[in-house]
Every structure is written in C-alpha cells, then in structure tokens.
Design a protein around this motif. Structure first.
Motif, short mmCIF file in Angstrom:
data_model
loop_
_atom_site.label_atom_id
_atom_site.label_comp_id
_atom_site.label_asym_id
_atom_site.label_seq_id
_atom_site.Cartn_x
_atom_site.Cartn_y
_atom_site.Cartn_z
N LEU A 25 -42.40 13.04 -48.79
CA LEU A 25 -42.88 12.26 -47.44
C LEU A 25 -43.14 10.97 -47.26
O LEU A 25 -43.35 10.23 -45.94
CB LEU A 25 -44.71 13.02 -47.39
CG LEU A 25 -45.13 13.73 -46.25
CD1 LEU A 25 -46.57 14.58 -46.52
CD2 LEU A 25 -45.30 14.43 -45.05
N PHE A 26 -42.42 10.71 -49.02
CA PHE A 26 -42.58 9.20 -48.58
C PHE A 26 -41.12 8.83 -49.13
O PHE A 26 -41.26 7.72 -49.20
CB PHE A 26 -43.28 8.60 -49.79
CG PHE A 26 -45.30 9.46 -49.25
CD1 PHE A 26 -45.83 8.20 -48.15
CD2 PHE A 26 -45.82 9.92 -49.95
CE1 PHE A 26 -47.50 8.31 -48.16
CE2 PHE A 26 -46.89 10.48 -49.19
CZ PHE A 26 -47.79 9.89 -48.67
N ASN A 27 -40.06 9.66 -49.75
CA ASN A 27 -39.09 9.31 -50.21
C ASN A 27 -38.13 8.41 -48.41
O ASN A 27 -37.74 7.04 -49.24
CB ASN A 27 -37.94 10.77 -50.46
CG ASN A 27 -36.92 10.14 -51.07
OD1 ASN A 27 -36.81 9.30 -51.76
ND2 ASN A 27 -35.69 11.08 -50.83
N ASP A 28 -38.17 8.74 -47.45
CA ASP A 28 -37.30 7.61 -46.82
C ASP A 28 -38.00 7.04 -46.07
O ASP A 28 -37.39 6.13 -45.28
CB ASP A 28 -36.62 8.62 -45.95
CG ASP A 28 -35.74 9.16 -46.83
OD1 ASP A 28 -34.98 9.11 -47.71
OD2 ASP A 28 -35.38 10.18 -46.24
N MET A 29 -39.45 6.62 -46.00
CA MET A 29 -40.24 5.91 -45.57
C MET A 29 -40.67 4.48 -45.79
O MET A 29 -40.94 4.36 -47.62
CB MET A 29 -41.64 6.07 -45.95
CG MET A 29 -42.31 5.25 -45.10
SD MET A 29 -44.34 5.88 -45.61
CE MET A 29 -44.45 7.50 -45.07
N GLU A 30 -40.11 3.83 -44.98
CA GLU A 30 -40.20 2.02 -44.71
C GLU A 30 -41.71 1.92 -44.99
O GLU A 30 -42.77 1.79 -44.45
CB GLU A 30 -39.87 1.59 -43.78
CG GLU A 30 -38.09 1.52 -43.64
CD GLU A 30 -37.59 1.19 -42.70
OE1 GLU A 30 -37.84 0.86 -42.41
OE2 GLU A 30 -36.14 1.10 -42.70
N LEU A 31 -41.67 0.21 -45.74
CA LEU A 31 -43.25 -0.03 -46.31
C LEU A 31 -44.37 -0.45 -44.80
O LEU A 31 -45.03 -0.06 -44.07
CB LEU A 31 -43.67 -0.71 -47.20
CG LEU A 31 -44.62 -1.04 -47.22
CD1 LEU A 31 -45.76 -0.24 -48.17
CD2 LEU A 31 -44.93 -2.26 -48.66
N GLY A 32 -43.17 -1.10 -44.21
CA GLY A 32 -43.54 -2.07 -42.98
C GLY A 32 -43.83 -0.92 -41.52
O GLY A 32 -45.06 -0.91 -41.30
N PRO A 33 -43.26 0.10 -41.30
CA PRO A 33 -43.65 0.95 -39.97
C PRO A 33 -44.47 1.49 -41.20
O PRO A 33 -45.57 2.06 -39.71
CB PRO A 33 -42.70 2.20 -40.03
CG PRO A 33 -41.31 0.88 -40.63
CD PRO A 33 -41.58 0.04 -41.75
N ALA A 34 -45.02 1.69 -42.15
CA ALA A 34 -45.99 2.68 -42.50
C ALA A 34 -47.33 1.94 -42.19
O ALA A 34 -48.24 2.23 -42.30
CB ALA A 34 -45.49 3.14 -43.81
N LEU A 35 -47.12 0.71 -42.74
CA LEU A 35 -48.32 -0.31 -42.68
C LEU A 35 -49.14 -0.75 -40.53
O LEU A 35 -49.76 -1.26 -41.22
CB LEU A 35 -48.08 -1.55 -43.48
CG LEU A 35 -48.08 -1.19 -44.97
CD1 LEU A 35 -47.81 -2.82 -45.48
CD2 LEU A 35 -49.60 -0.64 -45.67
#
Length: 414
Positions: free
Chosen positions: A328-338
């Motif tokens: 779920l978090f491997n390819d996630m970018e911090l900016g869009p997630a926040l």
C-alpha cells in the motif's frame, strides 16, 4: 494486540450492566481479555506445527475465533443475578457484531487492493457502492438490535465504532484518488455520514414533540402527519404539514435553549436540584443520546486524517523507511498522500467549528465541551473501543498490506 481487541469486546459486553453493578466486573474486565491472545497463540502454534505459518488472513483464521472464545467466557463469568434477559440478548448481539465487523475488514482489504488500479469513474462509483453497503449493514445491525429489544443508548453508542472504522479506511483511500473530483466526492461522502446523523437527530426530536402533541389530543392519532399518508395529500396540505413540522422543530429548539439556560444558572452540585417537566426530561434524553454519537463522530472525523498523515510521514521518514515491504505504501509519494488528507483535515476542522458556533447560538449548547466531558466520564470505555478500531486499521494497512494484498492482486489478475 489481541488483548486490546478482546478487552474492547469484554467492556462492550459489560456495558449493558447497570453502572452501579458494573463495579463488580471491573477486575474481570482486566483479566478476561487475556483469554483472547492465549487462544490466538494456540491457533497460530497449532497451524505452525502443521507448516502453515505465518497464517494468511489472520483476522478470519485466528482473531475472530479467539475473540469469540473470550466473549463466551466473559458472558459465562457474569453473576446469575446480573444475567438478565436484556444482558443475555446484548451478549448475543456483541458476539454477532464481532463476527460481522471484523469480516468487513476483509472487504476493506480487497477494496484497498483494487482501488488504485481503477479508473476515475470506477473509483467514484465504487466508493458510493461501498458506502452504500456499509450503510445497509449498519441498518441491518440496528434492526437486529431493535428486534431483540435492546436499549437505544447501546445501539447509538456502537455506531461510533462503525463510523470510525469507515472514516479510517476512507483516509487510506484518499491518497489513491486519481483526480480532485474523486477526492472531493469521497470527502463529501464522509461529510454526508455526519449530516445523516444530524438529520436523524432532528427527526428523533420531532417524533418526541409530535408524540407529546398526540398525547395532548392536539393531533388525532390517525392524522396524516404519518409518512404513510403523505403521498395522499395535496400540495397545499403538504405545505401545511411541512410548516407544522418546522414549527415543532422551532419548539424543540426553544425548549432545549430554555433547559440549557437553566443549567447555566447552577453549579455542578446544584444541578441535582433542578426541577424539569417530564416532557422536557424526555426531550433532553433524546437529544443527549443523539448528540453523544454526533459529537464523537465529528471528533473522529477530525482525528482520522491527522492519524493517517502521521502514519504516512513515519513510513517516509529515515527511521521508518521500510515501506518497501508494504504494497500500500511502496510506491506512494509523500506529497500526494498528505494533500488529500490535508484537505480532509481542514474541512473537518471547519465543519466542527461551524457546528460548535451553530449549537451555541441556537440552543446555548457547547458541543466541544460536551464531547470532552463524555470522553472523560467514560474514558476506559471509549479508549478501548476506539483503540480497537485504530489497531484493526493499522493491522490491515501494515501487516495485511504485504503478502495478503499480493495474494489478492494475483487472484484478481487471474
């Protein structure tokens, strides 16, 4: 972790016992939950001896069976003089709930696995479909409780647990929204849940006022104010009916405002001497049952995006950069997630402040102070319930977000 879940089930079970007698069960609420983790370890040990370890889908294969054993033993431990018919029915209901709601986590896990791969249209339609399914399950659970004749306050309280879980999973999905339109619609769906609670509270208060007028023979018992007759009314009659309902709501507002004005003239100790009419007591009781759920749900909506932002930030920090093992978090970018949850946090804070101002101006009621008082008064209960929701969410995201989600995606690809 299993102890936290088992303790919430045991405390929830003992909730149906009167507060005066509940003191007798305080020690049992500490050691009885130990049965859950012990039984969970037994299941995993036997499975490991058979070469099945780590257990896939531990929620179904170990957690739910262990919780059932803990709840059964907790129910059998209740003294005979406290095991009333109502407590026994609530016992059955809690066992049923701890089978139904953890099973929903498996549905959420499936949804988390497929959501990022969907198109924008399917993301929107799927979000509405999943929220509709959760609403149907909540209605069924409420109908089951009413059929069993359970107290309204117990059924109201358990809704906080249901809604908190749905808010948590929505927060995990916001970072995967493929456009601002999808993001806005998902946030609107969460806001709609709180709106639905508010509308239901208004209808509940309206029903209390209407029943008083019927009892006073102001309106005949078979008057066309019942919803089953509204389709037979002409437009002018419907307009008159709407005006009547609006006037009844204004009456409820005035009476609640008068009640809280009286309360402000007293100290905490002198409140015991307040003399209220029986009709006002009924109105206040109905308002209190609804506002407990409404206030805590609004606090949950503020906390959820904040909790998710903290989790994502920790996984992207130098000390928590092990997200490569979690799909779920491997390819996630911090900016869009926040960004998605940041918008959600801002909106929910503004909504909470607006509600605080509205309640204060309309009836002189302090929503934030009341919610804080509810948490302080029953801290052990709400801490156990909400901690279980949060823990289950983290388990699905982190523990089951690895090999289990990979297995689900391989199965779906076939």
């Amino acid at each position: 972790m299993m102890y936290v879940v088992s303790r919430s089930g045991v405390i929830l079970l003992f909730r149906s016992i009167s507060p005066a007698e509940r003191v007798r069960m305080s020690w049992k609420s500490l050691w009885l939950p130990l049965i859950g983790p012990v039984f969970c370890i037994v299941i995993q040990t036997i499975a490991a001896a058979q070469g099945v370890y780590p257990l896939p889908y531990t929620i179904l294969t170990a957690a739910i069976p262990a919780q059932m054993v803990a709840l059964i033993v907790a129910g059998l431990s209740i003294p005979a003089d406290l095991m009333t018919t109502e407590v026994r029915k609530w016992w059955m209901y809690v066992i049923f709930g701890f089978i139904a709601y953890p099973s929903q986590s498996m549905l959420f896990m499936l949804w988390l696995a497929v959501f990022p791969r969907l198109t924008e249209v399917l993301q929107v339609l799927g979000s509405f479909a999943l929220n509709g399914l959760l609403a149907i399950v909540a209605i069924i659970m409420e109908r089951v409780g009413l059929w069993l004749g359970l107290p309204a306050y117990l059924l109201y309280e358990i809704k906080v647990m249901i809604l908190f879980v749905s808010f948590l999973y929505t927060a995990a999905l916001l970072s995967s929204a493929k456009s601002m339109t999808v993001l806005a619609l998902m946030l609107a769906q969460d806001a709609a849940k709180a709106v639905a609670i508010f509308v239901k509270m208004c209808l509940h208060l309206l029903a209390i006022i209407e029943s008083e007028h019927i009892a006073e023979n102001d309106v005949p018992a078979c008057a066309p104010c019942c919803s089953c007759f509204q389709s037979l009314l002409s437009p002018s009659e419907l307009l008159g009916l709407s005006r009547r309902k609006w006037s009844l709501m204004l009456e409820a507002q005035d009476r609640l405002s008068d009640i809280f004005t009286i309360f402000q003239l007293h100290t905490r100790n002198s409140l015991q001497d307040v003399d209220l009419a029986l009709a006002d007591v009924r109105l206040l009781g109905g308002f209190t049952r609804c506002i407990v759920v409404f206030g805590l749900v609004e606090l949950c909506e503020v906390l959820v995006p904040l909790l998710y932002m903290i989790l994502v930030t920790m996984l992207h920090s130098p000390w928590g950069a092990n997200r490569e093992y979690i799909y779920l978090f491997n390819d996630m970018e911090l900016g869009p997630a926040l960004v998605g949850n940041g918008f959600g946090l801002l909106i929910e804070v503004l909504v909470l402040l607006l509600l605080q101002c509205a309640f204060s101006q309309l009836i002189g009621f302090n929503l934030l102070n009341f919610a804080a008082h509810v948490l302080r008064m029953d801290f052990n209960y709400w801490n156990a319930i909400l901690s279980t929701c949060l823990e289950g969410w983290v388990v699905v995201l982190l523990s089951h977000g690895g090999h289990d989600l990979e297995a689900i995606r391989e199965w779906l690809s076939l």
